[in-house]
Scaffold this motif. Structure first.
Motif, PDB file in Angstrom:
ATOM      1  N   THR A  26      -1.105  11.651   1.447  1.00  0.00           N
ATOM      2  CA  THR A  26      -1.659  12.738   2.259  1.00  0.00           C
ATOM      3  C   THR A  26      -1.883  13.937   1.356  1.00  0.00           C
ATOM      4  N   SER A  37      -5.855  11.681   4.524  1.00  0.00           N
ATOM      5  CA  SER A  37      -4.948  10.612   4.095  1.00  0.00           C
ATOM      6  C   SER A  37      -5.763   9.421   3.610  1.00  0.00           C
ATOM      7  N   VAL A  38      -5.275   8.767   2.532  1.00  0.00           N
ATOM      8  CA  VAL A  38      -5.942   7.578   2.002  1.00  0.00           C
ATOM      9  C   VAL A  38      -4.877   6.552   1.624  1.00  0.00           C
ATOM     10  N   PRO A  39      -5.194   5.244   1.768  1.00  0.00           N
ATOM     11  CA  PRO A  39      -4.279   4.194   1.288  1.00  0.00           C
ATOM     12  C   PRO A  39      -4.644   3.780  -0.134  1.00  0.00           C
ATOM     13  N   ILE A  91       0.549   5.193   1.090  1.00  0.00           N
ATOM     14  CA  ILE A  91      -0.283   6.122   1.862  1.00  0.00           C
ATOM     15  C   ILE A  91      -0.057   7.525   1.312  1.00  0.00           C
ATOM     16  N   SER A 121      -3.915   0.619  -2.579  1.00  0.00           N
ATOM     17  CA  SER A 121      -3.365  -0.747  -2.560  1.00  0.00           C
ATOM     18  C   SER A 121      -2.950  -1.189  -3.951  1.00  0.00           C
ATOM     19  N   ARG A 148       0.835  -1.194   0.000  1.00  0.00           N
ATOM     20  CA  ARG A 148       0.000   0.000   0.000  1.00  0.00           C
ATOM     21  C   ARG A 148       0.872   1.247   0.000  1.00  0.00           C
ATOM     22  N   ASP A 176       4.456   4.782  -6.239  1.00  0.00           N
ATOM     23  CA  ASP A 176       4.211   6.109  -5.660  1.00  0.00           C
ATOM     24  C   ASP A 176       3.740   7.082  -6.732  1.00  0.00           C
ATOM     25  N   VAL A 211       3.393  11.675  -0.683  1.00  0.00           N
ATOM     26  CA  VAL A 211       3.484  10.281  -0.241  1.00  0.00           C
ATOM     27  C   VAL A 211       3.988  10.280   1.192  1.00  0.00           C
ATOM     28  N   SER A 212       3.150   9.804   2.120  1.00  0.00           N
ATOM     29  CA  SER A 212       3.581   9.721   3.515  1.00  0.00           C
ATOM     30  C   SER A 212       4.184   8.352   3.844  1.00  0.00           C
ATOM     31  N   ARG A 213       3.822   7.291   3.070  1.00  0.00           N
ATOM     32  CA  ARG A 213       4.469   5.987   3.210  1.00  0.00           C
ATOM     33  C   ARG A 213       4.647   5.398   1.818  1.00  0.00           C
TER      34      ARG A 213
END
Length: 276
Positions: free
Chosen positions: A214, A265-267, A212, A269, A210, A237, A228-230
């Motif tokens: 923001t 924030s949303v994931p 993440i 996948s 996934r 990305d 991109v936070s993760r």
């Protein structure tokens, strides 16, 4: 022989030791004068020790007895400049404007002060009948029916305060009504499934997981500041950011009955087909 206690420095023992020897070369005299010399040395050592210990005190005493040289004080004349001339043509500043009149008449009603009767100079406080048509104040004053109404301020002595709204550019982290994709989370998931194109390199490498993201949902529902936070990989990305930039406008967040900017924030996948 000469007693039960042996004293080798006793004169009798010294005479026995040197009875058949030469007493003129000095050893005899040293033995004979040993006690006297020892006592003299002890007394001298005590005197020197006491003198060294007392030396700082003696020095301080001597310093107090030496007269100090007279200190010379240098006197300097200071010339004061005359004050600048007063400009007679310059007008004094105008007095502050009088406070606006209250909307309702006022009657003097100062706070009560306990005084003896002979010192009371104030008139009687206003009656209930007078207070029914006028407000209490610091002085008697006629009201102006056309004056603006002021709330929570001293009557006749307040300035009109302008209400300043909250910064419209403030970004909220939590609000009463959160932003939402049109149609809800199910529609958002369907949009991502339709829009996302799996990067070829990540497909070959079997990259799954996934990302993440923001971003800020603006007051008009547009999405800005997407980050991109993760991270998962460079390809996934970039693809997640591309898909979110193409998203239709969201329903904005609501705070105190008006739309505001909200950080969200949303994931996203990434799953290969055939894998659980």
């Amino acid at each position: 022989m000469f007693g039960s206690k042996l004293d080798i420095l006793d004169q009798k023992w010294i005479d026995v030791v040197f009875s058949s020897r030469n007493k003129a070369y000095g050893a005899y005299e040293l033995r004979k004068d040993n006690s006297k010399n020892t006592n003299r040395a002890l007394v001298i050592a005590i005197i020197v020790f006491v003198f060294i210990i007392s030396l700082p005190t003696i020095i301080n005493k001597l310093k107090g007895l030496i007269p100090k040289a007279d200190e010379k004080v240098k006197i300097t004349d200071v010339v004061l400049l005359p004050p600048p001339p007063v400009d007679q043509t310059k007008k004094p500043p105008p007095p502050p404007p009088e406070p606006p009149k209250p909307k309702v008449d006022q009657v003097r009603f100062p706070p009560p002060v306990v005084k003896p009767d002979n010192e009371v100079k104030e008139k009687d406080p206003p009656t209930i009948k007078e207070l029914a048509v006028a407000d209490p104040g610091q002085k008697d004053q006629k009201g102006d029916p056309n004056a603006d109404i002021r709330i929570d301020e001293p009557v006749g002595n307040s300035d009109i305060k302008q209400v300043v709204e909250e910064d419209p550019n403030k970004i909220f982290a939590s609000v009463e009504n959160l932003p939402e994709f049109p149609g809800g989370n199910e529609k958002f998931g369907a949009y991502l499934s339709k829009t996302i194109r799996y990067p070829a390199v990540d497909r070959e490498n079997g990259t799954q997981g996934r990302v993440i993201l923001t971003f800020v949902v603006e007051r008009d529902g547009s999405l800005t500041d997407i980050k991109v936070s993760r991270s998962l990989s460079a390809g996934t990305d970039a693809e997640a950011i591309r898909a979110l930039k193409g998203s239709p406008k969201w329903k904005p967040g609501i705070q105190n009955g008006r739309p505001v900017r909200v950080q969200y924030s949303v994931p996203v996948s990434f799953t290969l087909a055939g894998d659980n």
